[in-house]
Design a protein around this motif. Structure first.
Motif, short mmCIF file in Angstrom:
data_model
loop_
_atom_site.label_atom_id
_atom_site.label_comp_id
_atom_site.label_asym_id
_atom_site.label_seq_id
_atom_site.Cartn_x
_atom_site.Cartn_y
_atom_site.Cartn_z
N MET A 1 52.21 -25.60 118.14
CA MET A 1 53.57 -26.14 118.15
C MET A 1 53.76 -27.15 117.03
N LEU A 2 52.78 -27.99 116.79
CA LEU A 2 52.86 -28.97 115.71
C LEU A 2 52.94 -28.27 114.36
N GLU A 3 52.12 -27.24 114.23
CA GLU A 3 52.11 -26.49 112.96
C GLU A 3 53.47 -25.83 112.72
N HIS A 4 54.05 -25.30 113.81
CA HIS A 4 55.36 -24.65 113.68
C HIS A 4 56.44 -25.66 113.29
N LEU A 5 56.38 -26.85 113.93
CA LEU A 5 57.38 -27.87 113.60
C LEU A 5 57.25 -28.34 112.15
N VAL A 6 56.02 -28.57 111.75
CA VAL A 6 55.80 -29.04 110.38
C VAL A 6 56.24 -27.99 109.38
N THR A 7 55.92 -26.74 109.69
CA THR A 7 56.28 -25.66 108.76
C THR A 7 57.80 -25.47 108.70
N SER A 8 58.42 -25.56 109.91
CA SER A 8 59.87 -25.34 109.95
C SER A 8 60.63 -26.46 109.29
N LEU A 9 60.16 -27.70 109.48
CA LEU A 9 60.89 -28.84 108.93
C LEU A 9 60.47 -29.14 107.49
N LEU B 1 54.04 -34.73 121.01
CA LEU B 1 53.03 -33.66 120.91
C LEU B 1 51.68 -34.24 120.53
N MET B 2 51.67 -35.27 119.68
CA MET B 2 50.41 -35.89 119.29
C MET B 2 49.70 -36.50 120.49
N ALA B 3 50.49 -37.09 121.41
CA ALA B 3 49.90 -37.66 122.61
C ALA B 3 49.30 -36.58 123.50
N ASN B 4 49.94 -35.41 123.50
CA ASN B 4 49.41 -34.30 124.30
C ASN B 4 48.06 -33.83 123.79
N LEU B 5 47.79 -34.02 122.50
CA LEU B 5 46.47 -33.68 121.98
C LEU B 5 45.39 -34.54 122.66
N TYR B 6 45.71 -35.82 122.92
CA TYR B 6 44.76 -36.70 123.60
C TYR B 6 44.56 -36.27 125.05
#
Length: 551
Positions: A542-550, A3-8
């Protein structure tokens, strides 16, 4: 891909779309800027990330890494540029030539509100009246008065032609200065463009626009050829000689002493002129042989491209000296190669030939007349003192014209417009030439010869014309010749204008900015920007959701 690569990936879309929007805005802002070329963004894909390589399938499994901003290019056609510059130079040539003919026609037909033809007709009428009553003091006085008026107006017409010749000459220096300035600026732009583009990060498009505009303007002055090397330098040939190189400019100089006896400007290549060193470190030009920019003896031909550029047109129209009848009668080859191509010198020579023939013929008849006072009082050797026209200065009688570029030998100056005046004795006493023979009879034979001289058709305008004219019809033929030449040049100019407009319209279709098209691009790039922004927002959520969920 993470997902981080998709930001680029999304960021690349934002950057590219923003650059494209900037380019579109730049096009819109310069829609009416002279010489501006429409710019276009070139986009490409970044290197793909390969996930799996299988040689038994057509394509590997790859994931894109975003969009890449390749460059911002100019949209131009080299073919149309070359064609436009050549045709605009040809149009400038015929435009200058036509204006010169129109000015000459004005000079010939009007002189301070009255036509020169009136004075010629008045002289003819006075001859007819004198033939009716040769011994009348009134007719004799009228003949001298009309002759004086005729010569005075002839001088005015000729002086007007010389004045226009000088006006054309005064424009030569300005043209040469402009050409040198364009060359210096093109060389400086070469340096600036190479410096900017050497890093291969961007194109110096605005500087290229200025350089292209200078090439357009330079092409109006003469025939140019140019080429661009791999580094971005443009080298220019002017009239077949090196003008702008990668590191310097070969300047054009002006000579007013070596070539022209009347001080007219002659352009030459400074690097090719012969010079001598002075004690103060300066150089003095001693010869420009082999340094001439133009060969003005060449025939004007579209096939050979010798009809391009306003500088050549001005030099041809102006000529290199004030024309006289000698330019026609001395040598036909000299006339064709040096005089006929100059509209001013040609008209000056033909006009002076007419005046010379009239003055010489009248004088010859008066010298041989039985009523000449010299024959009556026995002083035959002084017969020329009783002619109507005499040299303005006594020294002119012994003046000889010896020129390096004319046939060898010495040619008496003879009667010309510039060196002739009415006999002061007849001005003071018009009846001195009584037209009465020794036995007291009227000299009808002399007056009859004067009448016949005006109607005898034995004079041609120049060696290339077969139609013969009398004194009465010669001037009308001269004016008609100029008018006909003007019509020909006007037709060529109009046809050339259509050609230039056609090529320019085709070029504008490519280089010109269309507001409708740019607005479409603006909407497209704006939507692309919004899509990239939305893509980044989704990945961020999506990143925020993953970080929050995990977490």
């Amino acid at each position: 891909m993470s997902l981080m690569a998709n930001l680029y990936v999304g960021t690349s879309g934002l950057q590219t779309s923003q650059n494209a929007l900037n380019t579109t805005a730049h096009n819109m802002a310069n829609m009416d800027t002279e010489g501006y070329t429409r710019q276009q963004v070139s986009q490409g894909t970044r290197a793909y990330q390969t996930l799996e390589q299988k040689y038994d399938i057509i394509a590997w499994k790859q994931i894109g890494t975003g969009v890449n901003y390749n460059n911002c290019k100019q949209v131009r056609s080299d073919f149309l540029d070359i064609s436009y510059r050549q045709e605009s130079g040809r149009y400038a040539f015929y435009d200058v030539s036509l204006k010169a003919l129109e000015e000459i026609e004005d000079q010939l037909q009007e002189m301070e509100g009255s036509e020169f033809a009136d004075s010629l007709n008045n002289l003819w009428v006075s001859v007819q009246e004198m033939a009716k009553d040769p011994c009348s003091a009134v007719t004799q006085s009228s003949f001298v008065t009309r002759a004086n008026e005729f010569l005075t107006r002839a001088k005015s017409v000729y002086d007007g032609l010389v004045s226009y010749q000088e006006n054309l000459d005064s424009t030569v220096k300005g043209m040469v200065e402009n050409i040198n300035e364009y060359g210096d600026r093109i060389r400086q732009l070469n340096e600036d463009i190479v410096e900017i583009e050497s890093g291969r990060q961007e194109k110096a498009n605005d500087l290229r626009d200025e350089r292209n505009l200078l090439l357009d303007k330079l092409a109006e002055y003469g025939k140019i050829e140019y080429s661009e090397d791999t580094f971005g330098n443009v080298t220019v040939l002017f009239e077949g000689s090196s003008f702008v190189t990668t590191d310097h400019v070969n300047h054009i100089g002006i000579d007013v002493t070596l070539e022209s006896s009347v001080g007219y400007a002659t352009p030459y290549w400074e690097y090719a002129a012969k010079t001598v060193d002075n004690k103060d470190g300066t150089k003095t030009v001693v010869s420009i042989d082999g340094a001439h920019i133009f060969d003005l003896t060449q025939n004007i031909s579209t096939t050979n491209n010798t009809d391009i550029g306003k500088l050549r047109a001005v030099l041809l129209a102006r000529g290199d000296h004030n024309g006289s009848y000698h330019d026609i009668v001395e040598d036909e080859n000299y006339y064709n190669s040096n005089i006929s191509k100059s509209v001013i010198m040609n008209v000056q020579a033909e006009f002076d030939q007419m005046i010379h023939n009239i003055m010489t013929t009248i004088n010859d008849i008066m010298e041989k007349a039985e009523s000449n006072p010299a024959f009556i009082d026995g002083s035959v050797g002084e017969a020329k003192d009783f002619t109507l026209f005499v040299c303005a200065n006594e020294s002119d009688k012994l003046t000889y014209d010896i020129s390096d570029d004319k046939p060898a030998g010495t040619v008496p100056t003879g009667f010309t417009i510039k060196n002739t005046q009415i006999n002061p004795k007849l001005i003071q006493e018009p009846t001195l030439f009584t037209y009465r023979t020794v036995d007291g009879n009227e000299d009808n034979d002399t007056t009859t010869k004067l009448k016949e001289a005006f109607t005898k058709e034995q004079y041609t305008l120049n060696p290339n014309v077969t139609t013969r004219n009398s004194f009465i019809t010669y001037y009308n033929s001269l004016v008609s010749q100029v008018a006909n030449s003007g019509d020909v040049y006007d037709s060529i100019k109009e046809a050339q204008q259509q050609t230039v407009d056609s090529v320019n319209a085709a070029r504008e279709q490519i280089v010109g900015v269309s507001s409708d098209e740019e607005l479409e691009f603006m909407i497209m790039f704006q939507n692309a920007y919004n899509a990239s922004s939305r893509f980044i927002s989704v990945v961020s959520e999506m990143l925020e959701h993953l970080v929050t969920s995990l977490g």
